[in-house]
Design an enzyme around this catalytic site. Structure first.
Site, short mmCIF file in Angstrom:
data_model
loop_
_atom_site.label_atom_id
_atom_site.label_comp_id
_atom_site.label_asym_id
_atom_site.label_seq_id
_atom_site.Cartn_x
_atom_site.Cartn_y
_atom_site.Cartn_z
NE ARG A 155 2.78 -37.21 -12.27
CZ ARG A 155 3.37 -36.04 -12.15
NH1 ARG A 155 2.95 -35.01 -12.83
NH2 ARG A 155 4.40 -35.92 -11.36
CB ILE A 285 5.10 -45.20 -8.81
CG1 ILE A 285 3.81 -45.88 -9.28
CG2 ILE A 285 6.03 -46.17 -8.11
CD1 ILE A 285 4.02 -46.87 -10.40
CD GLU A 286 5.51 -42.56 -13.53
OE1 GLU A 286 5.50 -41.45 -14.07
OE2 GLU A 286 6.29 -43.46 -13.87
N GLY A 287 4.72 -39.77 -8.50
CA GLY A 287 4.14 -38.69 -7.69
C GLY A 287 3.03 -39.25 -6.82
#
Ligand SMILES: Cc1cc2nc3c(=O)[nH]c(=O)nc-3n(C[C@H](O)[C@H](O)[C@H](O)COP(=O)(O)OP(=O)(O)OC[C@H]3O[C@@H](n4cnc5c(N)ncnc54)[C@H](O)[C@@H]3O)c2cc1C
Length: 476
Positions: A155, A285-287
């Site tokens: 992240r 993205i990435e959460g």
């Protein structure tokens, strides 16, 4: 380099695959599916054991897999048969190494996006792809944990990229605002533009500080950075989006024009419009930002929940419940009064400027206030608080701003210690902290006075189609 392989691969797997990456092979990480995004535990891609479990047959689809179209080796998450734990079925998700030339693997589509036009990203299909059991990473059922651990540090690439975009935006905004003259003055001298530039600069300093601080924590290797990485991701992506928006505004019509079009008519091809399109994905993205809020809230509530839930749960036997209640009482009898005490005056502030000190004191006091408020909210709403996202998100916004303030102050103090005559970092930290303190104040106030219930009710009405009339009167 696929991080799951680096972190959890067996020596044999590393020996086989790492040299390929050293030679330039490309990897991809396939978790998301058409029906499953933020909630990957519900994935439907399956890996069925065959031949006494020596092989697994992979079946399913993976969507938006970055590099998936061109990858030589993919890490693919799939459901393996459930384990039986205490007589109950437990879903198992497992990570598999899949090679592109394994029969049954297909790149079905290359996706196109609003931005990131150079990205190779696709819809992947798996039809009876036979994968040897030696290709399982970290054992059966470890896939979801592996994905979460990998994402925790992975992240941090996002805030780094966002900060770089913010820095480039500063450069563009400064250059243009000095050059462009309207109403007899450079546009940068008109107060509305000057103030935008001022806040962009202070925010970029905070983004830079957050990125350095959280990355340094990862490099130390000893710190659990789950919370910091999530806050860094949330803070920097949201700030970058606002900065991209302000940069477009400062460039005026040219901000909305593509670089190719600018070049085509003889102007410098400054790609501000592209920045905006490219940076938008970082909030997803990435959460997503919403999932980051929930993740951070959960991390903050967890220590309390672990103490309180067994006391509230009807399933806990009476004797055990009494014991847990006594333990919780003893803990909170010591913990709660501490949230009212500031240790600031006993700290060593040698060499820290008064400006930075003032903000550090605010951060400490407000952190205690946040801890108390969260505790009060948990007492008021109990388990129901988990679903009260409007309340939780405010707490998270406060916590994230406090983290960014701490990072900015810490970096300013560090830079000042190296170059005492340059007050620039202190000035930027000061402005960022003042603005963040105002936001925090607003968030605390709206915890007490808000329209949460009405907002939620109207949202649900809207979903039920009550305001369909508002969707008419548009050109079809
Ligand atoms: C360019 C690009 C690259 C990508 N690269 C990869 C990759 O390499 N590998 C991979 O596996 N995936 C990848 N993805 C997928 C990405 O990780 C997902 O898009 C992301 O996780 C969100 O899932 P979703 O789009 O299905 O949204 P959904 O989960 O359907 O969510 C839709 C909306 O609802 C919100 N929401 C969902 N649940 C909740 C909740 N409980 N509370 C509040 N709000 C909620 C979300 O925040 C979002 O706003 C990529 C996507 C894109 C567009």
């Amino acid at each position: 380099m696929p991080q799951p392989l680096k972190l959890f691969g067996t020596p044999e797997q590393k020996k086989k695959y790492l040299p390929l990456f050293a030679k330039g092979a490309i990897s991809a990480f396939a978790l998301t599916e058409p029906e499953v995004g933020s909630d990957p535990a519900k994935m439907v891609t399956t890996a069925t054991p065959v031949g006494n479990g020596d092989y697994y047959l992979l079946n399913g689809q993976k969507l938006w897999c970055t590099n998936g179209n061109i990858a030589d080796v993919l890490v693919v998450m799939a459901k393996t048969p459930p384990a039986i734990v205490k007589g109950r079925e437990k879903t198992q998700i497992t990570a598999f190494i899949v090679e592109k030339n394994m029969p049954g693997f297909e790149v079905a589509h290359r996706c196109n996006f609003m931005g990131l036009k150079g990205i190779q990203n696709g819809l992947l299909k798996f039809h009876d792809v036979k994968v040897p059991k030696e290709n399982i990473i970290w054992g059966l059922g470890q896939g979801l944990k592996l994905a979460l651990i990998t994402l925790n540090t992975g992240r941090l690439t996002v805030p780094a990229a966002c900060t770089a975009m913010a820095k480039k935006s500063l450069l563009i905004a400064r250059d243009w605002s000095n050059r462009r003259v309207q109403w007899g003055a450079p546009v940068g001298h008109h107060e509305a533009v000057t103030s935008k530039i001022s806040l962009m600069t202070a925010t970029t300093f905070a983004m830079d500080s957050v990125t350095w601080l959280s990355s340094a924590m990862v490099d130390q290797g000893k710190v659990d950075v789950r919370l910091e990485a999530a806050m860094a991701k949330l803070f920097c992506t949201e700030a970058a989006w606002r900065i991209a928006d302000d940069t477009v505004q400062i460039r005026g019509g040219r901000g909305y024009e593509t670089a190719d079009s600018l070049r085509g008519r003889g102007e410098e091809p400054i790609p501000v419009e592209r920045f905006m399109r490219d940076t938008r994905i970082n909030l997803i993205i990435e959460g997503t930002s919403e999932i980051m809020h929930l993740f951070i809230a959960r991390e903050a509530m967890d220590p309390h929940l672990r103490r309180i839930l067994p006391v509230l749960s009807g399933k806990t036997p009476a004797g055990e419940r009494l014991k847990k209640a006594a333990e919780a009482l003893a803990h909170y009898a010591a913990w709660y009064p501490r949230q009212w005490v500031s240790l600031d005056r006993w700290r060593n502030h040698a060499g820290v400027s008064p400006v930075v000190r003032k903000h550090v004191r605010f951060i400490e006091q407000t952190s205690h206030r946040l801890a108390r408020s969260l505790f009060h909210a948990m007492a008021a709403h109990q388990q129901g608080l988990e679903k009260r996202q409007q309340i939780l998100f405010r707490f998270v916004n406060i916590g994230t701003d406090l983290f960014a303030m701490a990072a900015a102050c810490s970096r300013a103090a560090f830079l000042l210690s190296r170059s005492p005559s340059d007050r620039g970092p202190e000035e930027l930290a000061d402005l960022f902290c003042r603005e963040a303190a105002l936001r925090i104040d607003r968030e605390f106030k709206s915890q007490r006075r808000n329209d949460d219930k009405m907002i939620y009710r109207i949202g649900r009405n809207m979903l039920d189609g009550k305001y369909r009339w508002l969707e008419t009167g548009i050109v079809k």
